[in-house]
Design an enzyme around this catalytic site. Structure first.
Site, short mmCIF file in Angstrom:
data_model
loop_
_atom_site.label_atom_id
_atom_site.label_comp_id
_atom_site.label_asym_id
_atom_site.label_seq_id
_atom_site.Cartn_x
_atom_site.Cartn_y
_atom_site.Cartn_z
N LYS A 267 0.84 -1.18 0.00
CA LYS A 267 0.00 0.00 0.00
C LYS A 267 0.89 1.24 0.00
CE LYS A 267 -3.64 2.20 2.83
NZ LYS A 267 -4.44 2.05 4.07
N SER B 17 -8.94 3.03 3.42
CA SER B 17 -7.96 3.63 2.53
C SER B 17 -7.12 2.63 1.75
CB SER B 17 -7.03 4.55 3.34
OG SER B 17 -6.33 3.82 4.34
N SER C 102 -9.70 0.64 7.40
CA SER C 102 -9.11 0.74 6.07
C SER C 102 -8.66 -0.58 5.46
CB SER C 102 -7.92 1.71 6.10
OG SER C 102 -8.37 3.02 6.33
#
Length: 509
Positions: free
Chosen positions: A114, A190, A214
């Site tokens: 990520k 996210s 997230s």
């Protein structure tokens, strides 16, 4: 086996990975093996194929790259580290049989990080922000070191909203990441890039992080599996040992439960300086022991009193019925928590965390951030954070600890809590963007994380399991939370649910 058969299978494997019309892909296996394509395999199976010599790390990496480029309209890939990964794959591919067998179980398996709060030396981590678009890491995160020790070949970073500050993956820097099930909708956030990449078959498993939902929210929106571990279980260092003073933790999003179990098993445990130390477990063993007679509290009511969409209630009630059929006891119950104080404290903590991140970059650049270098709502949060007092930060951590105590007491009577992941189905793109008026943003935001963020504040583990799709064909996950250090219990139930109601064959068109 016939060498020509293997070569044809390998060509089919590569074609299948790059094509969006997948049905014609040639089987990669000999007749004695089950047929399959790159995007059908989980990480453990890819590792086995490489170790057995049926595929090389280079062939598997090129399949991942081809799949990533074919899936470009989803906009899940933020940064491409292809050449670095190709060099690594070529080195691994030169190995003989004895060397292959001595390597870690995931040697040569493609993997993505990520693009937020993780460092791969010599590469950029942007945090989804224009202000960090050329911020090159001078070290590897401890977690990255553990992924590399497991043999994973990191070839990309996946998209995130700026500083992970919203439950969608949209940014000025990279644009909007689209949901593979319906590109008009958000992939969640996210860790939306990671979830979209897994759902689209770019990788079987991807790194993710979770500061308020997230991991679980994008896993729910994309129809894949995601587990947020207990605070302190997975290393965050070396430069900071907690994210957002304990709210944020790291793990992965995957298609198979066993991939998540193995990656957590290989990455869990303290690093130098660790002080919060939940117990570690043999998580792969946990998958082989189907749980019996779990006491499960069913929490349906939105903690904010805002209601829950019928699709999300359908999902959680069907999950409750499935658990009952598997022999577990499910009953309505919910902990009593100081919700208003908790979420007020969360705003203080996330804003302060963003402020310290920006200030570190300002120091490195020798100048202040400009308003045009941040998303409008993050600029607003940054100005507010500059006015927070030390007492507010201290009080926020205090109320989080109180929530943890109350939940520990609640778990004395229950093994798990079952709830919706979100209070609404995957939203349309734009509804949770950080580039809109605050008042409009808040109306959507209160439906995104009222169930998930509780367990970030308390530090308990929780997972999103993909058991339901609504009438529009959008995935709706359900959340299970466990006592602190209860990852083995969660994974054991997840494996049981995966066997009873398989989801891996459900793929976006």
């Amino acid at each position: 086996m016939d060498d020509g058969h293997i070569d044809n299978g390998r060509r089919g494997f590569l074609r299948g990975a790059g094509a969006l019309g997948l049905a014609a892909a040639t089987p990669v296996f000999a007749a004695s093996r089950p047929a399959g394509r790159y995007e059908d395999q989980d990480a453990i199976e890819l590792g086995r194929l490489i170790r057995d010599g049926q595929l090389t790390p280079t062939e598997v990496l090129e399949s991942a790259i081809a799949r990533a480029e074919a899936s470009a309209p989803l906009n899940a890939v933020a940064l491409r580290h292809y050449e670095q990964a190709r060099e690594r794959a070529r080195a691994l591919s030169r190995a003989g049989r004895a060397e292959r067998l001595a390597r870690p179980p995931l040697a040569g398996v493609p993997f993505g990080l990520k693009d937020l709060q993780v460092a791969l030396k010599g590469t950029v981590t942007t945090h989804g922000s224009v202000f960090f678009r050329d911020a090159v890491a001078d070290h590897d995160s401890t977690l990255v070191q553990r992924y590399q020790a497991a043999g994973l070949n990191i070839f990309a970073k996946f998209t995130s909203p700026e500083f992970g500050q919203t439950a969608t993956t949209e940014s000025r820097l990279f644009g909007a990441t689209r949901n593979p099930w319906n590109p008009a909708h958000s992939a969640g956030g996210s860790s939306g890039g990671s979830a979209a990449a897994v759902a689209a078959g770019i990788v079987p498993v991807a790194h993710a992080s979770d500061g308020g939902g997230s991991i679980r929210i994008p896993a729910s929106h994309c129809g894949v599996f995601g587990l947020k571990p207990s605070r302190g279980l997975v290393p965050m260092g070396p430069k900071a040992l907690e994210g957002w003073m304990g709210l944020s933790v790291h793990n992965v999003i995957s298609r198979s439960v066993r991939d998540s179990a193995l990656l957590l098993q290989l990455s869990q445990g303290p690093e130098a300086g660790s002080r919060v130390l939940p117990p570690t477990h043999n998580l792969m063993d946990a998958l082989r022991k189907a749980p019996k007679g779990l006491r499960i509290a069913l929490m349906e009511t939105n903690p904010f009193g805002m209601g829950v969409h019928a699709d999300c209630l359908d999902a959680v009630r069907q999950a409750a019925a499935l658990c009952a059929r598997l022999g577990h006891h499910v009953e309505p119950a919910a902990p009593r928590l100081p919700i208003q104080e908790m979420f007020a404290g969360m705003g203080v903590m996330t804003g302060t965390g963003m402020l310290t991140t920006v200030q570190a970059r300002e120091k490195a650049l020798g100048r202040a951030v400009r308003e045009d270098e941040l998303e409008p709502l993050n600029w607003r949060s940054l100005q507010l954070a500059k006015g927070y007092r030390a007492e507010q930060v201290f009080a926020a951590r205090g109320v989080f600890d109180q929530a943890g105590r109350l939940l520990d007491e609640f778990f004395a009577g229950y093994d798990l809590i079952l709830s919706p992941v979100t209070a609404a189905p995957p939203p349309l793109l734009g509804e949770l963007s950080l580039d809109q008026p605050w008042e409009r943003f808040v109306k959507a935001a209160v439906l995104a994380s009222p169930f998930t963020a509780i367990f970030n504040m308390s530090g308990h583990p929780a997972m999103s399991v993909p058991l339901h799709w609504n009438a529009a064909g959008l995935p709706i996950g359900v959340q299970f939370a466990a006592p602190f250090g209860g990852e083995a219990r969660l994974l054991a139930l997840a494996a049981q649910l995966e066997d009873a109601a398989p989801w891996r064959q459900r793929r976006p068109a």
